[in-house]
Structures are given as C-alpha cells and as structure tokens.
Write an enzyme that holds these catalytic residues in place. Structure first.
Site, PDB file in Angstrom:
ATOM      1  N   ILE A   1       0.831  -1.201   0.000  1.00 26.79           N
ATOM      2  CA  ILE A   1       0.000   0.000   0.000  1.00 26.79           C
ATOM      3  C   ILE A   1       0.868   1.254   0.000  1.00 26.79           C
ATOM      4  CG2 ILE A   1      -1.855   1.194   1.256  1.00 26.79           C
ATOM      5  CD1 ILE A   1      -2.614  -1.582   0.131  1.00 26.79           C
ATOM      6  N   CYS A   2       0.390   2.288  -0.663  1.00 24.96           N
ATOM      7  CA  CYS A   2       1.168   3.516  -0.804  1.00 24.96           C
ATOM      8  C   CYS A   2       1.058   4.382   0.440  1.00 24.96           C
ATOM      9  CB  CYS A   2       0.714   4.273  -2.043  1.00 24.96           C
ATOM     10  SG  CYS A   2       0.964   3.278  -3.506  1.00 24.96           S
TER      11      CYS A   2
END
Ligand SMILES: *Cc1c(COP(=O)(O)O)cnc(C)c1O
Length: 390
Positions: free
Chosen positions: A340-341
């Site tokens: 996930i960013c």
C-alpha cells in the site's frame, strides 16, 4: 496450525487470504464455556472482533450471547441465531435508527454511555409503548495497563459515564418510566494480560453496586466487559487464554449477591488465535542498511500494526521445513511491508527470518480478532477471501 499438507494446499490458493483453523476456534470456545459454566457466569461474544459468518455460527452454537456495538451487529446477531434475550448493545454513539432497530428486536439490554442517551432511549421506547432494559456503562477510572490506544476506562476516555455523574443518572432513571434499570456495565480496555487489573475492576464494581443499591436501584446484572488478552508472541504454545484464572479473579473478588447475574463480553480472547493472514512475498529488496520483504498483504488486510503499533508473529511457511530439517538459523532481518502507498504500511521492522524468496508463503499469526473486520478497499484493493480448515 500448519502441517505440510496444509502448506501444500495453500500453494494453489490466491493470496492474500485469511486462514481459519476451526479446530482451534472450537477448542477455545470449549475452554471458555467450561470455565465460565463452573461459576454460572454468562458470556457474550463481542462481535466487533470478528463477524465472519462461519465464526459467528460456531460461537452461537455454544449458547454464547452477543455483545454488539452497532445496529447492523444487532441485526447480524439475530440473523445468526443468537437468542434475543442474550443480545446486548453498547456504544458511545447509538443513532436513533439503531436504537429503534434494537427496540424492535427486543434485545436483552442497552448498555448506556451517557445521561442524554438515557432520555433518548426512553423517548424512543415510549413511542413504541415499550420498556427498554438498560445497564449503565460506568467509566471506573481503572488503568488497564495495556497500550494507551486500546485503553477505555480512564477519565480521559470517551466511553461510559463518569462516577461524579451518577446522581444525574439516578435522577434520569427516576424520570424515565419507559426504562427498566437492570444493572451496571464496565469495559476498561483490550489485550489485558495483567490479572491485577481485573482485581481493581472488581473493587470498583463492588463500590458501584453498593452506590446503586443505596440509592434504591437493585442491581440484577453485573457486566464486567471484556478485554482478556492473548499471546501474540507464542501463538502455538499459548493457543488459548487462561480462562480459568480470569474467571477465578471475578469469583474471588466480586461481591455477587443472591440472584445476581455476572456477565462477560469477550471478543479477542475467543477468536484471535483461530486465524492467520496468509500472504506471498512479491519482492525482496536488499538495501545497504535494510532488507525489505514486500508482501501482497498490507494494512488493507491487517491494520493492527499500523493502527495500534501491535505485534504479530510472522513466519515463512515455505522455508519452514528447510529450516527445521537443516537446522538453519533465522539470521536475516527483514522489514516486512505491504504494497500500500503509505509509509506506515509495515507489519514489523527487523523481523528475524530465514533467507526468503519471491513466492514464499508468509503467515502473519493471531489474525482472528480485529483483522478481517477492519479490512478496507483502500487503493481499490480486492477483498481478501477466507479459507477454512473444515
Ligand atoms: C470491544 C468491546 C468488548 C470486547 O473487547 P475484547 O478486548 O475484544 O475482549 C467488550 N465490550 C465492549 C463494550 C466492547 O466495546
């Protein structure tokens, strides 16, 4: 939890997924209900810990009640066969719609968290010509000695009614003719492993029930809440919480009067060890100072490490048999991260693991509580599926 057959079966399943060991769940429920039955204690399951339908069905089959914190949880409890006389409803912000739903369902009790809420439930019950059972959730100002993000029973927390407000509660109860006072309710936090905390809670409960009795309100139910912790460090050697010691504290330190019922609301302790999050290594990044294992699971499947700095045991299932047969040491430190960013999307830093490779199966243990229920679709991620041992 994982023998070679199970690991082989995992090879053909799309990751990430939650793996439920239904045998562990069953054994945990047996241990809990055996220990509580000895003293005639009533157990409600705090559904917010895990509302997976298969999990709910099994818990319900043990005759356990349901502790709900939203209207939809009340609805799901009834749909899954929990007896309405065993459904309780807590929560600091119950909406009118949720209260009406619970009134229509004739649940056992509302655990009320403010004086204002007492008047609202009274009005809504009056409109339906009903009498609502209520217990007062008291904030006992007892320190749960747990992580400050998951402590709930201190003056600074938003939950419950503070002790200095009890005279207002008594006034409200006298005025509210559509309420039936049942008892007092407490819930001081989660992942509590120090039994001294529960002794302090018993002392407070004893004082509080005296207060209500002295003011003309007989206390039928003493609800001590939940919070019993599990061993996140040794999920195999300590697969169950020590339910006996836990219930013994209440048997020894709570003044239970004749005819009174003692209620418990366990969430985590009933479900946490029954599931693992299974993921694959997508990439291995070796840096100068750091090695990263990038998994295909992230904070969208298990938020606890990022939300509460929680510890979960992490194992490389693919290298497990090699490690065991060749006596290899786990001598590489990896930061185990998700895709996930967000920089906080890290399960743990400096995890000791055997040398790991793209495609290896990784198990993140003790993911049965507050894991699947907190899953999100952030980054437009797919929902991870659930896989069951039976
Ligand atoms: C969350 C909650 C519980 C269960 O807590 P656990 O730590 O999972 O045992 C019990 N009662 C109330 C009111 C809760 O909000």
């Amino acid at each position: 939890m994982f023998n070679n057959d199970t690991i082989n079966k995992f090879q053909s399943i799309e990751t990430p997924f939650y793996y439920y060991d239904m045998g562990i769940l069953r054994q945990t429920l047996e241990a809990c209900t055996n220990a509580s039955a000895r003293y005639g204690f009533h157990v409600h399951y705090a559904m917010k810990a895990n509302f997976n339908p298969k999990v709910l069905d099994m818990i319900q089959s043990f005759g356990i009640g349901a502790d709900c914190v939203s209207g939809n949880e009340v609805k799901a409890a009834i749909e899954h066969g929990f007896a309405k006389e065993k459904v309780v409803f807590a929560g600091v912000g119950k909406s009118d719609k949720e209260i009406n739903l619970a009134l229509d369902a004739d649940i056992f009790c509302f655990n009320v968290e403010s004086v204002q809420e007492l008047f609202i439930i009274n009005d809504l019950a009056a409109a339906k010509n009903k009498k609502a059972n209520v217990a007062i959730r008291i904030n006992p100002n007892v320190d749960a000695h747990t992580h400050h993000f998951i402590t709930t029973g201190l003056d600074e927390n938003k939950f419950g009614i503070n002790i200095w407000q009890l005279p207002d509660v008594a006034d409200a109860l006298r005025k509210c003719t559509n309420l039936q006072f049942l008892g007092i309710h407490f819930h001081i936090g989660s992942q509590i492993t120090d039994m001294e905390v529960y002794k302090s809670l018993c002392t407070r409960i004893n004082e509080m029930q005296d207060w209500f009795e002295d003011h003309g309100f007989p206390v039928k139910v003493l609800n001590t809440g939940g919070g019993l912790g599990v061993d996140y460090y040794n999920p195999d050697t300590n697969a169950f919480s020590d339910f006996e010691s836990y219930f013994n504290v209440f048997k020894d330190f709570l003044n239970v009067r004749p005819g009174q019922e003692v209620h418990f609301e366990l969430g985590r302790a009933l479900v946490a060890q029954s599931a693992s999050l299974i993921s694959r290594v997508l990439y291995v990044k070796n840096g100068l100072k750091k090695n990263f294992l990038v998994l295909d699971a992230g904070m969208t499947e298990l938020l606890r490490p990022m939300l509460y700095q929680a510890y979960h045991s992490i194992e490389n299932l693919s290298q497990k048999s090699k490690v065991e047969s060749q006596n290899l040491t786990q001598d590489i430190k990896y930061d185990v991260v998700g895709p996930i960013c967000e920089s906080t999307d890290c399960f743990r830093k400096d995890v000791d693991l055997p040398e790991s490779f793209r495609g290896d199966l990784i198990a993140i243990r003790t993911a049965g509580a507050y894991a699947e229920v907190m899953a999100s679709g952030y980054n437009l991620r797919n929902r991870a599926q659930s896989v069951y041992s039976e």
